[in-house]
Design a protein around this motif. Structure first.
Motif, PDB file in Angstrom:
ATOM      1  N   VAL A 159     -46.358  71.940  -5.180  1.00  0.00           N
ATOM      2  CA  VAL A 159     -47.765  72.222  -4.878  1.00  0.00           C
ATOM      3  C   VAL A 159     -48.041  73.713  -5.047  1.00  0.00           C
ATOM      4  CG1 VAL A 159     -49.562  72.158  -3.105  1.00  0.00           C
ATOM      5  CG2 VAL A 159     -47.959  70.248  -3.328  1.00  0.00           C
ATOM      6  N   ALA A 160     -47.152  74.550  -4.514  1.00  0.00           N
ATOM      7  CA  ALA A 160     -47.359  76.004  -4.600  1.00  0.00           C
ATOM      8  C   ALA A 160     -47.406  76.461  -6.052  1.00  0.00           C
ATOM      9  CB  ALA A 160     -46.261  76.744  -3.835  1.00  0.00           C
ATOM     10  N   ASP A 161     -46.512  75.943  -6.886  1.00  0.00           N
ATOM     11  CA  ASP A 161     -46.498  76.355  -8.291  1.00  0.00           C
ATOM     12  C   ASP A 161     -47.738  75.875  -9.047  1.00  0.00           C
ATOM     13  OD1 ASP A 161     -44.122  77.630  -7.868  1.00  0.00           O
ATOM     14  OD2 ASP A 161     -42.873  76.052  -8.740  1.00  0.00           O
ATOM     15  N   ARG A 162     -48.325  74.793  -8.608  1.00  0.00           N
ATOM     16  CA  ARG A 162     -49.516  74.258  -9.268  1.00  0.00           C
ATOM     17  C   ARG A 162     -50.775  75.039  -8.864  1.00  0.00           C
ATOM     18  NH1 ARG A 162     -50.245  68.891  -7.041  1.00  0.00           N
ATOM     19  NH2 ARG A 162     -51.358  70.017  -5.441  1.00  0.00           N
ATOM     20  N   ASP A 163     -50.828  75.479  -7.609  1.00  0.00           N
ATOM     21  CA  ASP A 163     -52.047  76.076  -7.074  1.00  0.00           C
ATOM     22  C   ASP A 163     -51.931  77.577  -6.800  1.00  0.00           C
ATOM     23  OD1 ASP A 163     -53.365  73.679  -7.242  1.00  0.00           O
ATOM     24  OD2 ASP A 163     -53.057  73.132  -5.157  1.00  0.00           O
ATOM     25  N   ARG A 164     -51.025  78.230  -7.488  1.00  0.00           N
ATOM     26  CA  ARG A 164     -50.968  79.695  -7.405  1.00  0.00           C
ATOM     27  C   ARG A 164     -50.421  80.242  -8.713  1.00  0.00           C
ATOM     28  NH1 ARG A 164     -45.837  80.915  -3.483  1.00  0.00           N
ATOM     29  NH2 ARG A 164     -44.272  80.449  -5.049  1.00  0.00           N
ATOM     30  N   VAL A 216     -50.359  87.871  -6.251  1.00  0.00           N
ATOM     31  CA  VAL A 216     -50.232  86.419  -6.085  1.00  0.00           C
ATOM     32  C   VAL A 216     -51.630  85.878  -5.791  1.00  0.00           C
ATOM     33  CG1 VAL A 216     -49.152  84.531  -4.812  1.00  0.00           C
ATOM     34  CG2 VAL A 216     -47.908  86.687  -5.124  1.00  0.00           C
ATOM     35  N   LEU A 217     -52.136  85.054  -6.707  1.00  0.00           N
ATOM     36  CA  LEU A 217     -53.436  84.403  -6.535  1.00  0.00           C
ATOM     37  C   LEU A 217     -53.195  82.969  -6.109  1.00  0.00           C
ATOM     38  CD1 LEU A 217     -55.110  85.730  -9.766  1.00  0.00           C
ATOM     39  CD2 LEU A 217     -55.808  86.284  -7.437  1.00  0.00           C
ATOM     40  N   SER A 218     -53.736  82.603  -4.963  1.00  0.00           N
ATOM     41  CA  SER A 218     -53.546  81.244  -4.442  1.00  0.00           C
ATOM     42  C   SER A 218     -54.888  80.537  -4.359  1.00  0.00           C
ATOM     43  CB  SER A 218     -52.920  81.287  -3.044  1.00  0.00           C
ATOM     44  OG  SER A 218     -51.665  81.931  -3.079  1.00  0.00           O
ATOM     45  N   LEU A 219     -54.901  79.317  -4.834  1.00  0.00           N
ATOM     46  CA  LEU A 219     -56.080  78.470  -4.759  1.00  0.00           C
ATOM     47  C   LEU A 219     -55.949  77.676  -3.469  1.00  0.00           C
ATOM     48  CD1 LEU A 219     -58.518  77.998  -6.503  1.00  0.00           C
ATOM     49  CD2 LEU A 219     -57.276  76.232  -7.700  1.00  0.00           C
ATOM     50  N   VAL A 220     -56.695  78.072  -2.436  1.00  0.00           N
ATOM     51  CA  VAL A 220     -56.630  77.443  -1.120  1.00  0.00           C
ATOM     52  C   VAL A 220     -58.030  76.977  -0.739  1.00  0.00           C
ATOM     53  CG1 VAL A 220     -54.587  78.724  -0.392  1.00  0.00           C
ATOM     54  CG2 VAL A 220     -56.835  79.696   0.015  1.00  0.00           C
ATOM     55  N   LEU A 221     -58.174  76.412   0.436  1.00  0.00           N
ATOM     56  CA  LEU A 221     -59.450  75.842   0.841  1.00  0.00           C
ATOM     57  C   LEU A 221     -60.164  76.698   1.882  1.00  0.00           C
ATOM     58  CD1 LEU A 221     -58.435  72.082   1.104  1.00  0.00           C
ATOM     59  CD2 LEU A 221     -59.551  73.260  -0.801  1.00  0.00           C
ATOM     60  N   ILE A 222     -61.469  76.821   1.710  1.00  0.00           N
ATOM     61  CA  ILE A 222     -62.305  77.448   2.735  1.00  0.00           C
ATOM     62  C   ILE A 222     -62.566  76.422   3.828  1.00  0.00           C
ATOM     63  CG2 ILE A 222     -64.588  78.421   3.205  1.00  0.00           C
ATOM     64  CD1 ILE A 222     -64.551  79.478   0.286  1.00  0.00           C
ATOM     65  N   PHE A 261     -60.710  86.491 -15.002  1.00  0.00           N
ATOM     66  CA  PHE A 261     -60.752  85.074 -14.646  1.00  0.00           C
ATOM     67  C   PHE A 261     -59.385  84.484 -14.940  1.00  0.00           C
ATOM     68  CE2 PHE A 261     -61.509  80.547 -15.565  1.00  0.00           C
ATOM     69  CZ  PHE A 261     -62.188  80.182 -14.421  1.00  0.00           C
ATOM     70  N   VAL A 262     -58.879  83.695 -13.990  1.00  0.00           N
ATOM     71  CA  VAL A 262     -57.599  83.005 -14.145  1.00  0.00           C
ATOM     72  C   VAL A 262     -57.867  81.520 -13.960  1.00  0.00           C
ATOM     73  CG1 VAL A 262     -55.257  82.747 -13.261  1.00  0.00           C
ATOM     74  CG2 VAL A 262     -56.362  84.979 -13.186  1.00  0.00           C
ATOM     75  N   SER A 263     -57.541  80.716 -14.968  1.00  0.00           N
ATOM     76  CA  SER A 263     -57.796  79.279 -14.850  1.00  0.00           C
ATOM     77  C   SER A 263     -56.622  78.580 -14.169  1.00  0.00           C
ATOM     78  CB  SER A 263     -58.072  78.664 -16.218  1.00  0.00           C
ATOM     79  OG  SER A 263     -56.917  78.721 -17.016  1.00  0.00           O
ATOM     80  N   PHE A 264     -56.944  77.477 -13.512  1.00  0.00           N
ATOM     81  CA  PHE A 264     -55.966  76.624 -12.843  1.00  0.00           C
ATOM     82  C   PHE A 264     -56.118  75.213 -13.393  1.00  0.00           C
ATOM     83  CE2 PHE A 264     -55.914  80.164 -10.047  1.00  0.00           C
ATOM     84  CZ  PHE A 264     -54.727  80.113  -9.339  1.00  0.00           C
TER      85      PHE A 264
END
Length: 197
Positions: A112-117, A88-94, A129-132
């Motif tokens: 939101v979860a489905d859009r950013d993971r 599971v790759l999640s696009l989160v914030l540092i 590389f996995v694009s979002f």
């Protein structure tokens, strides 16, 4: 003469006690060393898995063979010799206002979860590389990061946080991050052209 026998007996008993104490200390030391070795073995594959978010320029995308793709996404490296599973790759914030972990992302709701993971059943060794394309993390005040949760080849569950820390999970990443099954497999772009995808 009786004193000599008593002294000899006491000396023998003290010698046995000293040997027993030494054996106990050495056994405890050996146990601590074995536990450290077991922990290192447990982390061997998981310590070789990394992910980070990036927005690529057109030139960078072209050099990586990603021309024509959406250029915001997550780079993933599996530097081990074995695949990882239930990824599971999640696009989160540092930094910035928003989710800083996959769990916080899930708490914002399924849209939101489905859009950013994204999810993969298997991630082979290599660089990917996995694009979002639909992500909304491009705000100037935020700094995106990539989090990866996975099972190693020994079926131990892990998450590498955006901070770089590696944590063992108590359950499968798909369950820990509320991934519905069946799920669509994320498309991976192979950055190692000599490796099989």
């Amino acid at each position: 003469m009786l004193w000599a026998t008593w002294l000899q007996a006491i000396g023998t008993i003290l010698a046995f006690v000293a040997v027993a104490i030494q054996i106990r200390r050495e056994s405890a030391d050996r146990k601590r060393i074995q536990q450290r070795m077991d922990q290192a073995d447990l982390r061997e594959q998981s310590s070789q898995i990394f992910a980070w978010a990036a927005i690529l320029s057109e030139d960078d995308a072209r050099q990586l063979g990603l021309a024509g793709m959406d250029t915001q996404g997550i780079f993933v490296v599996n530097a081990s010799q074995l695949p990882i599973y239930d990824v599971v790759l999640s696009l989160v914030l540092i930094r910035g206002a928003g989710p800083h972990t996959g769990e916080q992302l899930v708490a914002l709701g399924p849209e939101v979860a489905d859009r950013d993971r994204v999810v993969r059943s298997v991630l082979p060794p290599g660089r990917w590389f996995v694009s979002f394309p639909n992500s909304s993390w491009g705000a100037r005040s935020s700094m995106p990061g990539g989090e990866i949760a996975f099972n190693d080849s020994a079926e131990t569950s892990w998450v590498r946080r955006v901070s770089g820390s590696l944590e063992q999970l108590s359950q499968n990443p798909l369950d820990a991050l509320s991934v519905n099954r069946p799920f669509p497999e994320a498309r991976l772009e192979n950055l190692d052209p000599n490796r099989i995808q």
